[in-house]
Structure formats: C-alpha cells, structure tokens
Design a protein around this motif. Structure first.
Motif, PDB file in Angstrom:
ATOM      1  N   CYS A 132      34.044  36.508  51.077  1.00 50.74           N
ATOM      2  CA  CYS A 132      34.560  37.882  50.988  1.00 50.74           C
ATOM      3  C   CYS A 132      35.247  38.283  52.284  1.00 50.74           C
ATOM      4  O   CYS A 132      36.350  38.857  52.266  1.00 50.74           O
ATOM      5  N   ALA A 158      37.179  41.134  37.531  1.00 47.77           N
ATOM      6  CA  ALA A 158      35.779  41.050  37.112  1.00 47.77           C
ATOM      7  C   ALA A 158      35.574  41.448  35.656  1.00 47.77           C
ATOM      8  O   ALA A 158      34.647  40.974  35.002  1.00 47.77           O
ATOM      9  N   ASP A 159      36.427  42.345  35.138  1.00 45.69           N
ATOM     10  CA  ASP A 159      36.216  42.824  33.764  1.00 45.69           C
ATOM     11  C   ASP A 159      37.477  43.492  33.223  1.00 45.69           C
ATOM     12  O   ASP A 159      38.486  43.616  33.937  1.00 45.69           O
ATOM     13  N   ALA A 205      38.969  46.468  35.204  1.00 43.30           N
ATOM     14  CA  ALA A 205      39.761  46.050  36.377  1.00 43.30           C
ATOM     15  C   ALA A 205      41.105  45.496  35.929  1.00 43.30           C
ATOM     16  O   ALA A 205      42.128  45.707  36.596  1.00 43.30           O
ATOM     17  N   LEU A 251      32.357  35.517  39.295  1.00 40.36           N
ATOM     18  CA  LEU A 251      32.224  36.921  38.868  1.00 40.36           C
ATOM     19  C   LEU A 251      31.466  37.703  39.936  1.00 40.36           C
ATOM     20  O   LEU A 251      31.810  38.856  40.240  1.00 40.36           O
ATOM     21  N   GLY A 252      30.468  37.075  40.522  1.00 37.24           N
ATOM     22  CA  GLY A 252      29.719  37.719  41.616  1.00 37.24           C
ATOM     23  C   GLY A 252      30.650  38.035  42.780  1.00 37.24           C
ATOM     24  O   GLY A 252      30.610  39.134  43.351  1.00 37.24           O
ATOM     25  N   LEU A 301      33.913  38.438  42.640  1.00 36.45           N
ATOM     26  CA  LEU A 301      34.875  39.477  42.242  1.00 36.45           C
ATOM     27  C   LEU A 301      34.235  40.860  42.298  1.00 36.45           C
ATOM     28  O   LEU A 301      34.873  41.836  42.700  1.00 36.45           O
ATOM     29  N   ARG A 302      32.966  40.934  41.905  1.00 41.48           N
ATOM     30  CA  ARG A 302      32.293  42.244  41.941  1.00 41.48           C
ATOM     31  C   ARG A 302      32.097  42.700  43.378  1.00 41.48           C
ATOM     32  O   ARG A 302      32.266  43.863  43.711  1.00 41.48           O
ATOM     33  N   ARG A 303      31.779  41.742  44.238  1.00 43.54           N
ATOM     34  CA  ARG A 303      31.546  42.097  45.631  1.00 43.54           C
ATOM     35  C   ARG A 303      32.862  42.430  46.342  1.00 43.54           C
ATOM     36  O   ARG A 303      32.939  43.374  47.124  1.00 43.54           O
ATOM     37  N   VAL A 341      35.631  43.479  45.003  1.00 42.20           N
ATOM     38  CA  VAL A 341      36.248  44.650  44.385  1.00 42.20           C
ATOM     39  C   VAL A 341      37.757  44.663  44.588  1.00 42.20           C
ATOM     40  O   VAL A 341      38.307  45.561  45.197  1.00 42.20           O
TER      41      VAL A 341
END
Ligand code: TXA
Ligand code: MG
Length: 532
Positions: A19, A68-69, A72, A129-130, A132-134, A136
C-alpha cells in the motif's frame, strides 16, 4: 541491482508495505485469480507511465482497472442495466467490462490510452481484494509480463520477467498469492454500444455471458476499438510452437493432455482430460518448456475446443502464429540416405573397369543386392562394417580389397554427410530424419516413430533408398499434423524429391556428389531458417 522482493500476499505487513509503495507511485506485482498483474495507482499519471516503461508496452494499449466492488467500479465507468447484470453475476471474477469512461473518473489518461472507454473488473483473489479495500483506489494492472511474453501465473515467473533494467527501478515488490486459480486472463466484453462484443476470450466462458445479455458479437474493427491484447505477437514463447500434435518430434517438449500416456512427454496438462485444469497449467508449462538448452520446439496435444478450451485455443493460435510466418517452414525433414547412390556409382565404375557386369541405376546392381541384408544389419547395429566389406568383396569378385570396401563403407554409408548434423543444431525449427541410412548415425538425432511407421508401411528399404512414393510423404505429413506446404524435405535423390513435391511439400534437392553441408547452409540461410 537487487532482484525483486517476493512477499507472501496473505501477510498483513506485506500488504501494508505494498500500500505504501502504491501511495508513493511505485508498482506492485499482485496475484489475481487469472494471471499476475503489475499494479499502479490508476489516478497517478507518473505511476501509470511506469507500468508502460516496466512492461515495454506500447502506450496505445490501454490497461484494466481493478476495483474492490461494483460501487467502486461505478465511480470510473458508466454502467447500464446489462453491465450491472453481468457484474452482479460474475464479480468478483474473471470478467472485464469495457464501458464508457465517466468524465469525473479521475483516472490518469494513459490508463485508457486516451480512449473515452475504460476496462474494469473486480478480481476474485482474497489478498488482492484486501489490498484494494485498504488502498481505497482503483489499481491499473496489466498482466505482469514484459510485453510480448506469456502472462505469468506464478509469482516467480513475474519476478523473473520483471528482473529487467527498465522494470526493476519501478517495481517495489511481488506479492505471492500462489499459482493463479484460473491461469488464463479475464474475458473482456465491450458494452459501449447496443451490441455486446467479445473483445478477448478468457477464463469466463462466453456462453455464460450470452445467457444474460444475448449473443456476443466480434470486435468491431471499423469502430477502431483498440484491444491490442488481440495483437498476434501478444502471447509467445521463444521456441517454435506446434499445436494439435499427437506425435512429438525428438527434442520437442511435449505438453500432453488426457489419460493416454505419451512416452517422454514434458508434462501432462490434465491427465483427467479436464480443460479447466489444462488452462490453469498451460502458461506455466509453456514457460518451463521454453528452454532452448533442452528443446528445439514445443508441441501441444490436441485440446477439446469446448468451454474455456476456446480461449485456450485462441491463446495458443496466437502464440504459434507469432513464433513464425504462417507460410514458413515448420519442420525440416531430412532424407539424406542417398549417400548410397554415391558409393554405388563408385562401385559401378570400379566394377565396369574390372570387367564385371553393371546394370543401370544406382541401386540396381546385383552385387549390392547380394549384401543388402548385411548392410541392413550394420545399420541396425547387429553386424560390423567389416562383415559387409567381406560380403561385398566376395560379391564384387575382388574388384575392391576388403580394406578398401570397409573404408568406403565406413565413410559414406554408416557416416552422414560431413557437417550436416552440426548444421541441424542451428535450425530454428524442429527436424525429423526420414532415411534409415542417416538415422541413428547423426549424433543426437534419430528417426521418429512417425517416420519408422511410414517406412514400415510404404517403403521398401533397399540399401537405404526409399521407394519414391507419394504415399510416404502423405503419411509423414499426416502423422506430423502439418500441412504439406509447411514441411521442407531435404533430399539427395531426384525421384524422392519429385514424389514429395507431388505431395505438396517444399523441397530442396542437394547434389550428393558435392559438399552437402555447404549447399544446405546456403539454402537454409536464404530461407531464414538458421540461428546466429
Ligand atoms: O485477467 C486479466 O484481465 C489480467 C489480470 C491482471 O487482471 N489483466 C490483463 O491485462 O490481462 P492486460 O493489460 O494484459 O490486457 C488488457 C487488455 C488489453 O488487450 C487491452 O487492449 C484491453 O484489455 N483493454 C483495456 N482497456 C480497453 C478499452 N478501453 N477498450 C478496449 N480494450 C481495452
Ligand atoms: Mg497481457
């Protein structure tokens, strides 16, 4: 420069490091369920420029945006009802949608190569996915190979590809998520007009997409849709690649498929005949087999053209096409058994001089026929050249001494034309040996089973001369799985050359009384068949 750090993708500290690197505009290799991706912050123009530099990728080839989804995704692309239906069904998963770009998407223009459309997907890989969520933010990520290479499906393959002076300074680390679950890139569907289009076949079967949005059309070339993933040179191993091969040539790495065991196969893509398993393994197998120190070519067994097999065929066709010109020679077949012509002619002259009856024709002499069995035995390794020389001496009623005959025989019948075997190591494509005379006597070469069976079925083996029959050449072409026009026959006997030409083969006829290696070197060079 140190090689790339490879970190476990499931490790929290590694994700944090990744990240931070992405925030700083650097690149990170990420696992996806399809293939490994080379990710950058899609909003950072400098970071995106680094992707193109690191891959050596032409800048007119746009990138896929990973999010992520669906929420987004809707921030970068304009979704219609069809797009939402597909996303709801297949995301996270190996489906990329090409949609109108939102004017306020905030993406670096280079991500879409300046197009007003954008390719977007939600990958089905928990660690990514983890991340991408972190993180953002949207991540632009093409496959993590250098341009023109196969997509990597293992972390080590990506690390090896990017161990390159143009890539290393830009890439922070490789996140290792293990072998990719699908092993084949995502299916790309274009939804920028009324007609849904299949822009790239991939891991998701088109039939499943068509069930939701109706028939998928081909890409619209007239609309100038840029999907350079469809470029011919896109997926290519370095060694020549042959497809739908049932019987590999010697020194080809063979990628088998299905329960039937193939002796000496390099690997079996799926012993159970499961095409999804074959897809998962294909790119890694091609990379492993692509080793010029061990093989001269790669041959892939026939794969069922069903389900994901269609996308596999697409990739393989491109890889095979890009490794050579479609009209070029794919296999060189040597039939240089005619050294016997040379020795027979010398014999005939000596016999005539000694007042012995000599019949016309290189292979017709009764004296030679009398010791055919001994010659054959030497060629099969069950008798000595001395034995043949003795038999010939008797048959020729003393026209030659035994020593003379042995020397003649050693140098010309059991030995190859000098220099030809060395020349074959420089050929760009695989080769087979058709004549029994040269087979087994060229170091490292041997007649293939294909050729053995052709000889057994169609040729009468007399003193190393094949009967010039078209059927032999038809059979060999069929067994090699190649159109005759892709086969080049190297022949030292004119009747055989004519029979091969009648079967549609390319033919180079050499003069057996001259320097055969020199003749061949010139012809091969003219055809661009020689390395180095
Ligand atoms: O499975 C995959 O899709 C992998 C993983 C990493 O997600 N990614 C991938 O990316 O295969 P790449 O860059 O190797 O291929 C992306 C393809 C290219 O053929 C590109 O031309 C096409 O997507 N593409 C991207 N944006 C496009 C657009 N706006 N219109 C048409 N084609 C587009
Ligand atoms: Mg790619």
């Amino acid at each position: 420069m140190p090689a790339l750090p490879v970190l476990p993708a499931a490790d929290d500290a590694a994700l944090r490091e990744a990240c931070a690197a992405l925030d700083a505009g650097r690149l990170v290799v990420v696992p996806t369920e399809t293939v490994y991706g080379l990710a950058a912050d899609a909003r950072n123009a400098e970071a995106v420029a680094r992707i193109y530099a690191a891959k050596g990728r032409p800048s007119h080839n746009p990138l896929i945006v990973h999010v992520a989804d669906l929420d987004a995704a809707e921030q970068v692309a304009v979704f219609d009802e069809r797009a939402r239906r597909l996303a709801a069904t297949f995301w996270p998963g190996p489906l990329t949608l090409v949609l109108p770009l939102r004017p306020d998407a905030g993406l670096a223009p280079a991500v879409t190569a300046g197009l007003q459309t954008v390719a977007v997907r939600v990958p089905d890989q928990p660690d990514l996915l983890g991340l991408l969520r972190r993180f953002v933010g949207p991540l632009a990520a093409p496959s993590a190979n250098r341009s023109g290479r196969l997509s990597p499906t293992r972390a080590a393959d990506a690390a090896a590809d990017l161990d390159h002076p143009e890539a290393l300074p830009h890439v922070a680390c490789v996140l290792d998520g293990g072998p990719c679950a699908r092993g084949l890139e995502s299916t790309i569907v274009g939804l920028t007009d009324a007609t849904p289009r299949l822009l790239r076949p991939g891991a998701l079967e088109p039939a499943r997409i068509e069930a939701l949005v109706g028939p998928l059309a081909a890409p619209d070339a007239a609309a100038g849709v840029v999907a350079p993933g469809m470029l011919l040179r896109h997926y290519a191993p370095g060694l020549p690649l042959r497809l739908d091969v049932e019987v590999p040539l010697p020194f080809e790495a063979y990628l088998a498929f299905g329960p039937e065991a193939v002796e000496g196969a390099f690997c079996n893509l799926s012993p159970n005949g499961d095409v999804a398993e074959a897809a998962r393994r294909l790119f890694a197998a091609l990379r492993d087999a692509d080793d010029p120190t061990r093989f001269r070519g790669i041959a892939v067994a026939p794969l069922p053209p069903a389900g994901v097999g269609l996308a596999l065929h697409d990739r393989l066709r491109r890889a095979a096409a890009s490794s050579r010109d479609p009209d070029a020679v794919r296999v060189v077949v040597f039939d240089l058994g005619g050294v016997v012509v040379q020795i027979a002619r010398t014999w005939a002259e000596r016999c005539a001089a000694a007042g012995l009856p000599v019949r016309d024709g290189a292979d017709g002499d009764a004296a030679l026929a009398a010791c055919a069995a001994e010659i054959d035995a030497v060629q099969r390794g069950t008798a000595t050249t001395r034995a043949v020389a003795e038999a010939l001496h008797a048959a020729l009623r003393g026209a030659y001494t035994v020593d003379e005959l042995e020397r003649l025989y050693e140098s010309q019948v059991t030995g190859p034309y000098p220099g030809v075997a060395a020349l074959t190591t420089r050929l760009r494509c695989p080769h087979a040996i058709l004549s029994n005379t040269s087979a087994g006597h060229w170091p490292g070469l041997c007649a293939t089973e294909v050729v053995r069976s052709a000889v057994a079925r169609f040729a009468s083996f007399e003193l190393g001369l094949l009967k010039p029959e078209r059927a032999i050449f038809d059979h060999v072409a069929g067994a090699l799985g190649e159109a005759p026009g892709h086969l080049l026959l190297i022949e030292d006997s004119a009747p055989n050359a004519a029979a091969a030409a009648a079967a549609g083969w390319q033919v180079e006829c050499v003069d057996p009384f001259g320097d055969v290696a020199a003749q061949l070197e010139e012809r091969f060079a003219a055809r661009g068949l020689l390395r180095g």
